[in-house]
Design an enzyme around this catalytic site. Structure first.
Site, PDB file in Angstrom:
ATOM      1  N   SER A   1       0.842  -1.210   0.000  1.00 39.03           N
ATOM      2  CA  SER A   1       0.000   0.000   0.000  1.00 39.03           C
ATOM      3  C   SER A   1       0.870   1.250   0.000  1.00 39.03           C
ATOM      4  O   SER A   1       1.987   1.244   0.539  1.00 39.03           O
ATOM      5  CB  SER A   1      -0.882   0.026   1.255  1.00 39.03           C
TER       6      SER A   1
ATOM      7  N   TYR B   1      -1.928  -1.111  10.382  1.00 38.26           N
ATOM      8  CA  TYR B   1      -2.040  -1.424   8.954  1.00 38.26           C
ATOM      9  C   TYR B   1      -0.875  -0.822   8.175  1.00 38.26           C
ATOM     10  O   TYR B   1      -0.210  -1.516   7.385  1.00 38.26           O
ATOM     11  CB  TYR B   1      -3.368  -0.881   8.424  1.00 38.26           C
TER      12      TYR B   1
HETATM   13  N1  LIG Z   1      -8.912  -0.730  -1.303  1.00 33.99           N
HETATM   14  C1  LIG Z   1      -7.846   0.053  -1.157  1.00 33.99           C
HETATM   15  O1  LIG Z   1      -7.918   1.294  -1.233  1.00 33.99           O
HETATM   16  C2  LIG Z   1      -6.483  -0.558  -0.931  1.00 33.99           C
HETATM   17  C3  LIG Z   1      -5.364   0.279  -0.981  1.00 33.99           C
HETATM   18  C4  LIG Z   1      -4.100  -0.253  -0.785  1.00 33.99           C
HETATM   19  C5  LIG Z   1      -3.966  -1.601  -0.524  1.00 33.99           C
HETATM   20  N2  LIG Z   1      -5.071  -2.398  -0.469  1.00 33.99           N
HETATM   21  C6  LIG Z   1      -4.863  -3.817  -0.179  1.00 33.99           C
HETATM   22  O2  LIG Z   1      -5.477  -4.608  -1.138  1.00 33.99           O
HETATM   23  C7  LIG Z   1      -5.834  -5.866  -0.576  1.00 33.99           C
HETATM   24  C8  LIG Z   1      -7.263  -6.203  -0.943  1.00 33.99           C
HETATM   25  O3  LIG Z   1      -8.115  -5.183  -0.459  1.00 33.99           O
HETATM   26  P1  LIG Z   1      -9.531  -4.822  -1.131  1.00 33.99           P
HETATM   27  O4  LIG Z   1      -9.642  -3.354  -1.063  1.00 33.99           O
HETATM   28  O5  LIG Z   1      -9.687  -5.523  -2.438  1.00 33.99           O
HETATM   29  O6  LIG Z   1     -10.512  -5.415  -0.018  1.00 33.99           O
HETATM   30  P2  LIG Z   1     -11.791  -6.372  -0.073  1.00 33.99           P
HETATM   31  O7  LIG Z   1     -12.618  -6.153  -1.279  1.00 33.99           O
HETATM   32  O8  LIG Z   1     -12.411  -6.195   1.274  1.00 33.99           O
HETATM   33  O9  LIG Z   1     -11.135  -7.824  -0.187  1.00 33.99           O
HETATM   34  C9  LIG Z   1     -10.395  -8.372   0.838  1.00 33.99           C
HETATM   35  C10 LIG Z   1     -10.241  -9.844   0.525  1.00 33.99           C
HETATM   36  O10 LIG Z   1      -9.321 -10.420   1.476  1.00 33.99           O
HETATM   37  C11 LIG Z   1      -9.950 -11.527   2.096  1.00 33.99           C
HETATM   38  N3  LIG Z   1      -9.382 -11.741   3.414  1.00 33.99           N
HETATM   39  C12 LIG Z   1      -9.348 -10.891   4.459  1.00 33.99           C
HETATM   40  N4  LIG Z   1      -8.702 -11.449   5.496  1.00 33.99           N
HETATM   41  C13 LIG Z   1      -8.316 -12.678   5.071  1.00 33.99           C
HETATM   42  C14 LIG Z   1      -7.614 -13.739   5.679  1.00 33.99           C
HETATM   43  N5  LIG Z   1      -7.182 -13.643   6.941  1.00 33.99           N
HETATM   44  N6  LIG Z   1      -7.393 -14.878   4.965  1.00 33.99           N
HETATM   45  C15 LIG Z   1      -7.852 -14.993   3.693  1.00 33.99           C
HETATM   46  N7  LIG Z   1      -8.523 -14.012   3.063  1.00 33.99           N
HETATM   47  C16 LIG Z   1      -8.760 -12.873   3.756  1.00 33.99           C
HETATM   48  C17 LIG Z   1     -11.421 -11.177   2.096  1.00 33.99           C
HETATM   49  O11 LIG Z   1     -12.196 -12.328   2.318  1.00 33.99           O
HETATM   50  P3  LIG Z   1     -13.358 -12.343   3.468  1.00 33.99           P
HETATM   51  O12 LIG Z   1     -14.434 -11.450   2.928  1.00 33.99           O
HETATM   52  O13 LIG Z   1     -13.734 -13.762   3.538  1.00 33.99           O
HETATM   53  O14 LIG Z   1     -12.711 -11.797   4.725  1.00 33.99           O
HETATM   54  C18 LIG Z   1     -11.545 -10.617   0.683  1.00 33.99           C
HETATM   55  O15 LIG Z   1     -11.580 -11.678  -0.244  1.00 33.99           O
HETATM   56  C19 LIG Z   1      -5.554  -5.762   0.915  1.00 33.99           C
HETATM   57  O16 LIG Z   1      -4.303  -6.352   1.216  1.00 33.99           O
HETATM   58  C20 LIG Z   1      -5.463  -4.263   1.151  1.00 33.99           C
HETATM   59  O17 LIG Z   1      -4.633  -3.929   2.224  1.00 33.99           O
HETATM   60  C21 LIG Z   1      -6.321  -1.916  -0.663  1.00 33.99           C
END
Ligand SMILES: NC(=O)c1ccc[n+]([C@@H]2O[C@H](COP(=O)([O-])OP(=O)(O)OC[C@H]3O[C@@H](n4cnc5c(N)ncnc54)[C@H](OP(=O)(O)O)[C@@H]3O)[C@@H](O)[C@H]2O)c1
Length: 244
Positions: free
Chosen positions: A141, A154
């Site tokens: 991130s 985080y």
């Molecule tokens: N969105 C942003 O602005 C942003 C920015 C920078 C980085 N990121 C990173 O991108 C990644 C994905 O985020 P997203 O925004 O796409 O979020 P999201 O739509 O909420 O997706 C998160 C995914 O991770 C899974 N997950 C969470 N905890 C887990 C665990 N302990 N074991 C296995 N699966 C798990 C969730 O499954 P469940 O629903 O079953 O928990 C879901 O499939 C994360 O690492 C986040 O830090 C996001």
């Protein structure tokens, strides 16, 4: 690019960035292991929608999950070419609230984002070293390099992942490449309640919008294709970091 010979694990691929990465790589022919922890039906739907995919439920913070994911991929495809370590969590304590962070918060976030990511990578290494061009991409991130993000644990966890990426890339051996993609703000379920922040980012970022999950999937694909890069963190933030 033809990925029809590749098998790839994407952790946390029931929604958001992970789902977009799974769909993008699958569209180029890769077999995809889809994973999530609580959203089982959504994960099964993503897998059912892809030409060659398998859903495996598992919490990456549970040490048993890493081996289970890799064994399932080996059983299905007899190989493993890539891992996208996308699963991650945060806590609901705003960054400036230093007093609000507890040891339980640290345990949860570091155990999932850092230890879980490491364990999945570690379990995958023997098969990745057998591949012609094995690769790992960690989703980190902008919060890992700027004093911003959804919470203090985080942001620290994502900084740790950037360093983990470089150290593992240095020592992994074989032909395995380990890189990271560091998004800025992305329109996913994670950020759907952050409308004001999304508007604020779109107002100040040089590219005048937040990212789509597909933007981040495209960056992952670029790293898969860039076969002479390792240990790198690819910042994909629309220029937001330039303004902070
Ligand atoms: N969105 C942003 O602005 C942003 C920015 C920078 C980085 N990121 C990173 O991108 C990644 C994905 O985020 P997203 O925004 O796409 O979020 P999201 O739509 O909420 O997706 C998160 C995914 O991770 C899974 N997950 C969470 N905890 C887990 C665990 N302990 N074991 C296995 N699966 C798990 C969730 O499954 P469940 O629903 O079953 O928990 C879901 O499939 C994360 O690492 C986040 O830090 C996001």
């Amino acid at each position: 690019m033809d990925l029809s010979h590749q098998a790839v694990i994407v952790t946390g691929s029931s929604s958001g960035i992970g789902e977009a990465v799974a769909r993008r790589l699958a569209g180029l022919g890769a077999g995809i292991l889809v994973n999530s922890v609580t959203s089982v039906e959504a994960g099964e739907r993503v897998a059912a929608d892809l030409p060659d995919a398998l859903y495996v439920q598992g919490d990456i913070s549970d040490p048993a999950t890493a081996g289970a994911l890799v064994e399932a991929a080996q059983e299905r495809w007899g190989r493993l070419d890539g891992v996208v370590n996308n699963a991650g969590v945060t806590i609901d304590v705003p960054m400036p609230d230093l007093e609000g962070v507890t040891v339980e918060h640290w345990d949860k976030v570091l155990r999932t984002n850092v230890v879980g990511t490491f364990l999945v990578s570690q379990a995958a290494l023997p098969l990745l070293r057998e591949a012609d061009d094995g690769w790992i991409i960690n989703i980190t991130s902008l919060a890992g390099t700027r004093q911003t993000g959804s919470s203090l644990p985080y942001a620290v966890s994502k900084a740790a992942l950037d360093h983990l990426t470089a150290i593992m890339a240095k020592h992994v051996g074989g032909n395995v490449r380990i890189n990271a993609v560091a998004p800025g703000l992305v329109a996913t379920p994670w950020t759907e309640d952050w409308q004001a922040l999304r508007e604020g980012v779109a107002a100040i970022a040089p590219l005048h919008r937040v990212a789509t999950p597909e933007d981040i999937a495209e960056a992952c694909l670029a790293l898969v294709a860039t076969t002479y890069a390792t240990g790198q963190v690819f910042l994909v933030d629309g220029g937001l970091g330039l303004t902070l």
